[in-house]
Scaffold this active site. Sequence first.
Site, PDB file in Angstrom:
ATOM      1  N   CYS A   8      27.478  36.164  42.703  1.00 20.81           N
ATOM      2  CA  CYS A   8      27.482  34.859  42.051  1.00 20.81           C
ATOM      3  C   CYS A   8      28.869  34.255  42.037  1.00 20.81           C
ATOM      4  O   CYS A   8      29.833  34.852  42.489  1.00 20.81           O
ATOM      5  CB  CYS A   8      27.018  35.014  40.604  1.00 20.81           C
TER       6      CYS A   8
ATOM      7  N   GLY B 223      25.950  31.041  45.331  1.00 18.38           N
ATOM      8  CA  GLY B 223      24.663  31.161  44.648  1.00 18.38           C
ATOM      9  C   GLY B 223      23.846  29.898  44.747  1.00 18.38           C
ATOM     10  O   GLY B 223      24.315  28.834  44.345  1.00 18.38           O
TER      11      GLY B 223
ATOM     12  N   ASN C 194      29.615  38.000  37.530  1.00 20.42           N
ATOM     13  CA  ASN C 194      29.480  38.222  38.969  1.00 20.42           C
ATOM     14  C   ASN C 194      29.712  39.707  39.246  1.00 20.42           C
ATOM     15  O   ASN C 194      30.799  40.212  38.969  1.00 20.42           O
ATOM     16  CB  ASN C 194      30.513  37.365  39.715  1.00 20.42           C
ATOM     17  N   GLY C 195      28.709  40.384  39.782  1.00 25.97           N
ATOM     18  CA  GLY C 195      28.893  41.793  40.110  1.00 25.97           C
ATOM     19  C   GLY C 195      27.611  42.582  40.012  1.00 25.97           C
ATOM     20  O   GLY C 195      26.511  42.031  40.104  1.00 25.97           O
TER      21      GLY C 195
ATOM     22  N   TYR D 193      32.404  37.374  54.873  1.00 29.06           N
ATOM     23  CA  TYR D 193      31.145  36.685  54.646  1.00 29.06           C
ATOM     24  C   TYR D 193      31.124  35.719  53.479  1.00 29.06           C
ATOM     25  O   TYR D 193      30.784  34.553  53.624  1.00 29.06           O
ATOM     26  CB  TYR D 193      30.030  37.728  54.463  1.00 29.06           C
TER      27      TYR D 193
END
Length: 492
Positions: free
Chosen positions: A6, A34, A114-115, A257
């Site tokens: 995210c 996201g 985020n994670g 990426y």
Amino acid sequence: MLKEKCGVFGVRCAGGKGAFVPLYWGLVAQNHRGHESYGFLTYSDGFKRYVDLGLVPRIEKEELIRWNALLPGSIGISHVRYGTSGHRDVYSHLKDAQPMVVANGKEKLGIAFNGNLVNIGWLREIVSKTHMKLKTCSDTELLARYLAGNMGSSTAEGIVRCMNDIEGAYSVVGLRSDGELFAFRDPLGIRPLCLGASRDGAVTAVSSETVGLDINSLDVIGDVEPGEAVIFSKDSVERQRLVKCNRRAFCGFEFSYFARPDSIINGRTVYSVREEFGRNLGRRYQEIVRDADVIISIPETADDAAYGLHEETGLRWERGLRRHRYVTQRAFILESDDRSSTIDRKINVVNGSLRGKRVIVVEDSIVRGDTTKTIIKKLRERGAEKVYMFVTFPRITHPCFYGIDMATFTELIGFSYDEAGIAKQIGADAVCFQSIDDYVRATGMQGKDLCMACACGKYPTELAQKIADRSRTVISTDRNRIYEKANLNLEA
Ligand code: SF4
């Protein structure tokens, strides 16, 4: 269960300036992290929250007044989300959308995260003892409840407990019900988080990527350090390194990426790192370069590496593949059937440009192989004579337990096959991966400061290593976390 990849943003504005506008633009700049849902939480005599599904919407100038009234206050946090496994119905997506708010007695706590957490079984057990029924099945609620339950006399106290007890990757922004804004990053700094401010000091913000600061005309102060907490009190910003490890483990895959090319990681633009990836490939695979007529790239994450390869080799780079701007899903995050059809819709071959040519295709990574296979098929149908895949990220042989949607061995083509086997499976004439050493060198970081576990099998945390070592034979084609699926009781 849900894993997340995210983007987060948090801001505090002085002088009565509203937080909504910087929160909004901070998300727009990070929407690549996201597409599934987005949300805002602001503070003004209490919380105001808004979440919805899909991309962050376009908001016209005239509508801003309405949004500002809906989300008042000069402090807030925001979030874009990919829920990469678990319940995939619309109701669950909305329920799990962030920022999430939990109550702890009279106190409320909002967080955006985020994670991915690794010792999730232990955490769920602990949290379930005090909260009989969890409202969602996401890591976020567990983390929020554990944090809220341990805050005691200070925010830092709860964060230290999280850092000492929770294994995994987590970059968090949060808001307490007295309006205190805070942010922290796990002790290894696996996911990105940076801090910025306006020149006059009136606006201070934290963002997953620097592009969230740039778009708000904020200067980048630097990374939130691994194990560091940033606490925004009324007049000051206090930075505290709460837990210190003897290494870092920033996710190497961010460079290839996820991160935007104009973001800065560890002092370098992602763009320049990707260009170096391409140069490396040109130097290492000279024989194949000599046998090729043209370079193309899979837009857009491989474009910069293709340019580097072109610069290094002098071989022509053609924009032979084009991406449909409004098909927005990131393919490897989808289910297998969806992935192939999405890539089919998303990427088009420019007609006639490749007929009879020997083509080097630059790609950022090969995870399961199905999207690459679809593209190669398209290229062959359009007359490409030879297709050589040049891949910037090294061969992915191991799952990720830190928030990237590749959580089992058996879904990874690089686990089952070597380079020649992969080429055969996807219909390429050759597949050339970047070496781990070349990759690390291009990032400008030290090997000990990067996580490359999905390529080398050496995980930076203990439990993740145990899970990987013991779960190679767990066959799974779905998206659940391997250690939960197999009931591996590794946390005891
Ligand atoms: S295992 Fe791979 S994808 Fe996961 S955090 Fe490490 S480098 Fe990133």
